[in-house]
Design a protein around this motif. Sequence first.
Motif, PDB file in Angstrom:
ATOM      1  N   THR A   1      -4.980  -0.293  -4.417  1.00 14.36           N
ATOM      2  CA  THR A   1      -5.360   0.998  -4.997  1.00 14.36           C
ATOM      3  C   THR A   1      -6.763   1.359  -4.516  1.00 14.36           C
ATOM      4  O   THR A   1      -7.462   0.527  -3.951  1.00 14.36           O
ATOM      5  N   GLN A   2      -7.143   2.579  -4.773  1.00 11.11           N
ATOM      6  CA  GLN A   2      -8.503   2.995  -4.445  1.00 11.11           C
ATOM      7  C   GLN A   2      -9.383   2.757  -5.656  1.00 11.11           C
ATOM      8  O   GLN A   2      -8.899   2.691  -6.788  1.00 11.11           O
TER       9      GLN A   2
ATOM     10  N   LYS B   1       0.869  -1.172   0.000  1.00 16.06           N
ATOM     11  CA  LYS B   1       0.000   0.000   0.000  1.00 16.06           C
ATOM     12  C   LYS B   1       0.906   1.222   0.000  1.00 16.06           C
ATOM     13  O   LYS B   1       1.502   1.557   1.012  1.00 16.06           O
TER      14      LYS B   1
ATOM     15  N   ASP C   1       1.547   5.288  -0.731  1.00 15.70           N
ATOM     16  CA  ASP C   1       0.886   6.586  -0.884  1.00 15.70           C
ATOM     17  C   ASP C   1       1.134   7.092  -2.301  1.00 15.70           C
ATOM     18  O   ASP C   1       2.187   6.847  -2.893  1.00 15.70           O
ATOM     19  N   GLU C   2       0.176   7.820  -2.820  1.00 12.13           N
ATOM     20  CA  GLU C   2       0.310   8.301  -4.195  1.00 12.13           C
ATOM     21  C   GLU C   2       1.400   9.355  -4.347  1.00 12.13           C
ATOM     22  O   GLU C   2       1.843   9.641  -5.452  1.00 12.13           O
ATOM     23  N   LYS C   3       1.866   9.917  -3.236  1.00 10.52           N
ATOM     24  CA  LYS C   3       2.864  10.981  -3.304  1.00 10.52           C
ATOM     25  C   LYS C   3       4.291  10.474  -3.187  1.00 10.52           C
ATOM     26  O   LYS C   3       5.224  11.260  -3.310  1.00 10.52           O
TER      27      LYS C   3
ATOM     28  N   TYR D   1       8.502   6.738  -6.961  1.00  5.68           N
ATOM     29  CA  TYR D   1       8.364   5.406  -7.552  1.00  5.68           C
ATOM     30  C   TYR D   1       9.543   4.523  -7.164  1.00  5.68           C
ATOM     31  O   TYR D   1       9.420   3.311  -7.077  1.00  5.68           O
TER      32      TYR D   1
END
Length: 135
Positions: A130-131, A101, A103-105, A108
Amino acid sequence: MKRNIYQSAAYTEINITPLMDLAWNLLVVFIVAITATVQGIKVNLPKASSTPSMAKPKTKAISITAEGRIYLDTFPVTIADLESRLRQYKAADPDLPVIIKGDEKIAYKQVVEVLDLLARLEINQLGLVTQKLVK
């Protein structure tokens, strides 16, 4: 003065209000009683274990926060700690499932580091959380 009961005037109408109250109350009682007695189709249900399941979930969750901290389940770890702990879990369970999991921020690069670690440990059951898409 003596009253003559045979000469009194007859009632011209009957008051049915108490009779209607009684009928209404009986109707309500019958509806409630019939509803309470209908219990559906009788089936033999399986018996559940009286003790709750003590089996721990096998899936391990690796979370990477927006600040770059890595957590294994709920415990903060470094990459080296993560490798040693996953190696122990992998030795106990060769089919260890792991989810990531991130965070999108986060960069990579951190996700790739964790993926490389999982590849080195030969952990093949991997999922990325993912959401749902918002429509």
